[in-house]
Design a protein around this motif. Sequence first.
Motif, PDB file in Angstrom:
ATOM      1  N   GLU A   1      38.205  31.130  40.205  1.00  0.00           N
ATOM      2  CA  GLU A   1      38.410  30.663  41.618  1.00  0.00           C
ATOM      3  C   GLU A   1      40.346  30.511  41.697  1.00  0.00           C
ATOM      4  N   LYS A   2      40.769  30.454  40.602  1.00  0.00           N
ATOM      5  CA  LYS A   2      41.873  31.224  40.148  1.00  0.00           C
ATOM      6  C   LYS A   2      42.491  32.844  40.354  1.00  0.00           C
ATOM      7  N   GLU A   3      41.679  33.752  39.795  1.00  0.00           N
ATOM      8  CA  GLU A   3      41.648  34.566  40.447  1.00  0.00           C
ATOM      9  C   GLU A   3      41.373  35.383  41.175  1.00  0.00           C
ATOM     10  N   LEU A   4      40.574  34.453  42.115  1.00  0.00           N
ATOM     11  CA  LEU A   4      40.936  34.725  43.474  1.00  0.00           C
ATOM     12  C   LEU A   4      41.748  34.274  44.819  1.00  0.00           C
ATOM     13  N   ILE A   5      42.641  32.890  43.963  1.00  0.00           N
ATOM     14  CA  ILE A   5      43.855  32.165  44.716  1.00  0.00           C
ATOM     15  C   ILE A   5      44.339  33.863  44.446  1.00  0.00           C
ATOM     16  N   ARG A   6      44.570  34.307  44.067  1.00  0.00           N
ATOM     17  CA  ARG A   6      45.711  34.913  43.082  1.00  0.00           C
ATOM     18  C   ARG A   6      45.662  36.090  44.321  1.00  0.00           C
ATOM     19  N   GLU A   7      44.314  36.599  44.327  1.00  0.00           N
ATOM     20  CA  GLU A   7      44.234  37.934  45.216  1.00  0.00           C
ATOM     21  C   GLU A   7      44.192  37.527  46.780  1.00  0.00           C
ATOM     22  N   PHE A   8      44.204  36.337  46.692  1.00  0.00           N
ATOM     23  CA  PHE A   8      43.857  35.648  48.615  1.00  0.00           C
ATOM     24  C   PHE A   8      45.188  34.869  48.874  1.00  0.00           C
ATOM     25  N   ALA A   9      45.857  34.216  48.223  1.00  0.00           N
ATOM     26  CA  ALA A   9      46.243  32.621  48.667  1.00  0.00           C
ATOM     27  C   ALA A   9      47.578  33.374  49.160  1.00  0.00           C
ATOM     28  N   GLN A  10      48.109  34.154  48.877  1.00  0.00           N
ATOM     29  CA  GLN A  10      49.876  34.406  49.764  1.00  0.00           C
ATOM     30  C   GLN A  10      49.723  35.663  50.540  1.00  0.00           C
ATOM     31  N   LYS A  11      48.496  36.247  50.159  1.00  0.00           N
ATOM     32  CA  LYS A  11      48.106  36.907  51.482  1.00  0.00           C
ATOM     33  C   LYS A  11      47.362  36.586  52.613  1.00  0.00           C
ATOM     34  N   ASP A  12      46.725  35.771  52.919  1.00  0.00           N
ATOM     35  CA  ASP A  12      45.907  35.446  53.404  1.00  0.00           C
ATOM     36  C   ASP A  12      45.996  34.011  54.365  1.00  0.00           C
ATOM     37  N   ALA A  13      46.653  33.341  52.861  1.00  0.00           N
ATOM     38  CA  ALA A  13      46.968  32.460  53.431  1.00  0.00           C
ATOM     39  C   ALA A  13      46.104  30.800  54.327  1.00  0.00           C
ATOM     40  N   ALA A  14      44.951  31.269  53.816  1.00  0.00           N
ATOM     41  CA  ALA A  14      43.487  30.899  54.520  1.00  0.00           C
ATOM     42  C   ALA A  14      43.512  29.559  53.845  1.00  0.00           C
ATOM     43  N   ARG A  15      41.939  28.200  54.114  1.00  0.00           N
ATOM     44  CA  ARG A  15      41.798  27.563  53.518  1.00  0.00           C
ATOM     45  C   ARG A  15      40.808  28.433  52.259  1.00  0.00           C
ATOM     46  N   PHE A  16      40.423  28.967  52.382  1.00  0.00           N
ATOM     47  CA  PHE A  16      38.882  29.657  52.293  1.00  0.00           C
ATOM     48  C   PHE A  16      39.699  30.904  51.828  1.00  0.00           C
ATOM     49  N   PRO A  17      39.093  31.979  51.342  1.00  0.00           N
ATOM     50  CA  PRO A  17      39.463  33.258  50.547  1.00  0.00           C
ATOM     51  C   PRO A  17      38.671  34.047  52.502  1.00  0.00           C
ATOM     52  N   VAL A  18      38.758  35.462  52.491  1.00  0.00           N
ATOM     53  CA  VAL A  18      38.281  36.161  53.377  1.00  0.00           C
ATOM     54  C   VAL A  18      38.105  37.562  52.904  1.00  0.00           C
ATOM     55  N   PHE A  19      36.792  37.954  52.436  1.00  0.00           N
ATOM     56  CA  PHE A  19      36.967  38.939  52.130  1.00  0.00           C
ATOM     57  C   PHE A  19      36.229  40.295  53.461  1.00  0.00           C
ATOM     58  N   ASP A  20      36.942  41.500  53.060  1.00  0.00           N
ATOM     59  CA  ASP A  20      36.301  41.839  53.830  1.00  0.00           C
ATOM     60  C   ASP A  20      35.199  42.377  53.518  1.00  0.00           C
ATOM     61  N   LEU A  21      34.107  41.973  52.446  1.00  0.00           N
ATOM     62  CA  LEU A  21      32.696  42.654  52.666  1.00  0.00           C
ATOM     63  C   LEU A  21      32.415  41.478  51.103  1.00  0.00           C
ATOM     64  N   ILE A  22      30.642  41.005  51.836  1.00  0.00           N
ATOM     65  CA  ILE A  22      29.960  40.220  50.713  1.00  0.00           C
ATOM     66  C   ILE A  22      29.163  40.627  50.776  1.00  0.00           C
ATOM     67  N   LEU A  23      28.373  41.690  49.437  1.00  0.00           N
ATOM     68  CA  LEU A  23      26.994  42.573  49.775  1.00  0.00           C
ATOM     69  C   LEU A  23      26.000  41.359  48.705  1.00  0.00           C
ATOM     70  N   LEU A  24      25.656  40.948  49.163  1.00  0.00           N
ATOM     71  CA  LEU A  24      24.384  39.964  48.849  1.00  0.00           C
ATOM     72  C   LEU A  24      23.025  40.732  48.274  1.00  0.00           C
ATOM     73  N   GLY A  25      22.223  40.100  47.754  1.00  0.00           N
ATOM     74  CA  GLY A  25      19.875  40.305  47.799  1.00  0.00           C
ATOM     75  C   GLY A  25      20.003  38.702  47.583  1.00  0.00           C
ATOM     76  N   MET A  26      18.472  38.894  47.439  1.00  0.00           N
ATOM     77  CA  MET A  26      18.019  37.647  48.201  1.00  0.00           C
ATOM     78  C   MET A  26      16.980  37.452  47.083  1.00  0.00           C
ATOM     79  N   GLY A  27      16.265  36.475  46.475  1.00  0.00           N
ATOM     80  CA  GLY A  27      15.523  36.236  45.450  1.00  0.00           C
ATOM     81  C   GLY A  27      14.311  36.119  45.882  1.00  0.00           C
ATOM     82  N   PRO A  28      12.864  35.657  45.614  1.00  0.00           N
ATOM     83  CA  PRO A  28      11.713  35.697  45.885  1.00  0.00           C
ATOM     84  C   PRO A  28      11.346  33.852  46.461  1.00  0.00           C
ATOM     85  N   ASP A  29      12.601  33.563  45.816  1.00  0.00           N
ATOM     86  CA  ASP A  29      12.339  31.503  46.565  1.00  0.00           C
ATOM     87  C   ASP A  29      13.386  31.855  47.536  1.00  0.00           C
ATOM     88  N   GLY A  30      14.351  32.978  48.269  1.00  0.00           N
ATOM     89  CA  GLY A  30      15.273  32.692  49.136  1.00  0.00           C
ATOM     90  C   GLY A  30      16.588  32.332  49.013  1.00  0.00           C
TER      91      GLY A  30
END
Length: 258
Positions: free
Chosen positions: A125-154
């Motif tokens: 989580e601290k890795e994310l904070i270093r990348e995002f907190a100072q730059k974006d000043a948001a409660r949560f990080p705002v990724f440009d893109l998150i790529l996901l898969g879906m398992g057979p159970d959803g």
Amino acid sequence: MAHPAPHPPILYSFPDAGSLVSSLASFILKAQKEAVEKKGRFTVALSGGSLPKMLSGLIGHPSVKWDKWHVFYADERVVPLDDPDSNHLLCTDTLFSKVAIPPEQIHAIDTSLLDDLEELADTYEKELIREFAQKDAARFPVFDLILLGMGPDGHTASLFPGHALLAEDDRWIAWLDDSPKPPPKRITFTYPVINHALRVAFVASGAGKVEMLRTVLDEPEKGLPSSRVKPVSPGQLYWFVDDAASAAVQYSRTAFKL
């Protein structure tokens, strides 16, 4: 303050794997271009499974600015980085070893903490904070893109049906030691992180996904983990699937164009 209602998902379905892969590459390149023009970097999160090989359309493409990519893992198995179960190993073998992303911009877990899940998750989580907190000043990080898969159970990332982590709304990174599929120990993005991204794209292919894709898109009220991905405005959810996977889906398809 309440967020505006999420935009409905956009479903793209392609006749074969080749057209899916090339269209996904075009989509990622557009997201990269907008991000780099706006802030000089492109923040991406990846999951494992079959997803990394679907990014093959980017390898060797002249428009990819690999030096601008900052890559995180939407989830990771708590194993050494050279373990066959490691998402980092899979992504490295499939993609990173063939492109020029600076190694320090690929954020793997700290393997000195494999025996302390709480500390491992906090450190990531601290890795994310270093990348995002100072730059974006948001409660949560705002990724440009998150790529996901879906398992057979959803499931998606390491968010599984019926698991307590489905309700986690504070932490950025959560850990679990009871994954219903091995290995049992994992860390994962939580829904607030996934749902604050500017773009989230699921990638699913093959007839083996047909019934689960139908359930997730046509019966979201069932609350399967993949159905709970609902980016808050202005974020947008996309599905990149092939016709074999979408054969039973009633949800309306959108013609792919950029």
